[in-house]
Design an enzyme around this catalytic site. Sequence first.
Site, short mmCIF file in Angstrom:
data_model
loop_
_atom_site.label_atom_id
_atom_site.label_comp_id
_atom_site.label_asym_id
_atom_site.label_seq_id
_atom_site.Cartn_x
_atom_site.Cartn_y
_atom_site.Cartn_z
N HIS A 20 0.88 -1.18 0.00
CA HIS A 20 0.00 0.00 0.00
C HIS A 20 0.90 1.22 0.00
O HIS A 20 1.67 1.41 0.96
CB HIS A 20 -0.87 0.01 1.26
CG HIS A 20 -1.73 -1.21 1.38
ND1 HIS A 20 -3.05 -1.24 0.98
CD2 HIS A 20 -1.45 -2.46 1.84
CE1 HIS A 20 -3.54 -2.46 1.20
NE2 HIS A 20 -2.59 -3.21 1.72
N GLU A 201 -7.36 -12.39 5.94
CA GLU A 201 -6.31 -11.79 6.78
C GLU A 201 -6.76 -11.93 8.23
O GLU A 201 -6.17 -12.69 9.00
CB GLU A 201 -6.08 -10.32 6.40
CG GLU A 201 -5.02 -9.62 7.25
CD GLU A 201 -4.90 -8.12 6.96
OE1 GLU A 201 -5.80 -7.54 6.32
OE2 GLU A 201 -3.90 -7.52 7.41
N ASP A 280 2.69 -2.71 4.50
CA ASP A 280 2.80 -1.30 4.89
C ASP A 280 4.14 -1.14 5.62
O ASP A 280 4.17 -1.06 6.86
CB ASP A 280 1.65 -0.93 5.84
CG ASP A 280 0.29 -1.12 5.18
OD1 ASP A 280 -0.13 -0.25 4.41
OD2 ASP A 280 -0.34 -2.17 5.43
N1 HPA Z 1 -5.31 -5.00 5.41
C1 HPA Z 1 -6.39 -4.29 5.14
N2 HPA Z 1 -6.35 -3.03 4.77
C2 HPA Z 1 -5.17 -2.43 4.65
C3 HPA Z 1 -4.01 -3.11 4.91
C4 HPA Z 1 -4.09 -4.47 5.30
O1 HPA Z 1 -3.10 -5.18 5.54
N3 HPA Z 1 -3.01 -2.23 4.71
C5 HPA Z 1 -3.55 -1.07 4.31
N4 HPA Z 1 -4.87 -1.18 4.28
ZN ZN Z 2 -2.58 -5.06 2.55
#
Ligand code: HPA
Ligand code: ZN
Length: 341
Positions: A20, A201, A280
């Site tokens: 991101h 996730e 990130d």
């Molecule tokens: N998951 C969901 N949304 C996100 C993430 C992530 O790892 N990083 C930035 N936005």
């Molecule tokens: Zn992500």
Amino acid sequence: MSDLAKHLIDRLPKAELHLHIEGTLEPDMMLKLAKRNNVTLPYHSVEDVQKAYNFDCLQDFLDLYYLGMSVLLTEQDFFDLTWAYLCRVKEDGLTHVELFFDPQAHTARGVSFETVLGGITSALEQAQKELDISSKLIMCFLRHLPEEDAFEALDCACKHKEHIFGVGLDSSEKGYPPPLFERVFAQARKEGFTPVAHVGEEGTAENVREGLDVLKIERVDHGNHALDDPFLTARLAKQQTPLTMCPISNWRLKGIPSLAHSPVKKAMDAGLLVTVNSDDPSYFGGYLNDNYRAVHEHLALDEAELIILAKNSFKASFLDDEEKQKQLDAIDAMVDDVKRL
Ligand code: HPA
Ligand code: ZN
């Protein structure tokens, strides 16, 4: 770590497929842009910012991620952010990146879609020329916002198809399952955008299945919890649907208790097309090669498996077959070079 593993991690050509761009905002740049744009932050020093980077779950991180990006206002800001990331990962041997951006997080603050896209694409074009890094851009819909807002973002993207390759889905997974975005994904596919989504996730294997069956995604972002379901795991292995895993991110968001619990090795052993990525990097304290080092050290991946991961990063990319082959040949050439050292 063996010298061979160290040299392979440092020097192998690699692609990053789960990144991101707003998550690359380093604390010093955050403070510099806050000053430049007269934005007030609750932090006064790099140490203040770093102290805040202590997360118990995805939502904890997202709250800071959206706060941090409030300093991004002008096209120059988006250029500087993207260029800094590209220069940083050039050192990691990165030769291709497929990066996410979150336009709704900026348009909601009054920053135009074109300002965001203009800054990011100028940096990507400069990287192709000056750093020999190729790229594709993936626009993510924010799943905590209504479908209607996602349709507005898609309308904007349709005016810039030459710069946007795919659509993705990110932000809070719990409470926002894939079917909420069935229609906007259908429309995006009709418009020619390649679909991917963050699923599995924090969410379950069911979210991964819905990503595949309802959103028709071609790549799974994270996908950790797919491994909870043997049938789904077998399906992903059979279809060779890529997973973009992010070990340090999972650990920092407490999705796993330690790096030794990363599902990367288990997924590779199950025959999945697994890739390793940073997600990130500024917020989680690790860029691409830190993630390779983490899986090498904590999962005892050997040198051959590191080479497989680098190759998977291109196999799982949206490059065409000829470009993929060039990158795979470059890996073979680098392996020969490194072994001669
Ligand atoms: N998951 C969901 N949304 C996100 C993430 C992530 O790892 N990083 C930035 N936005
Ligand atoms: Zn992500």
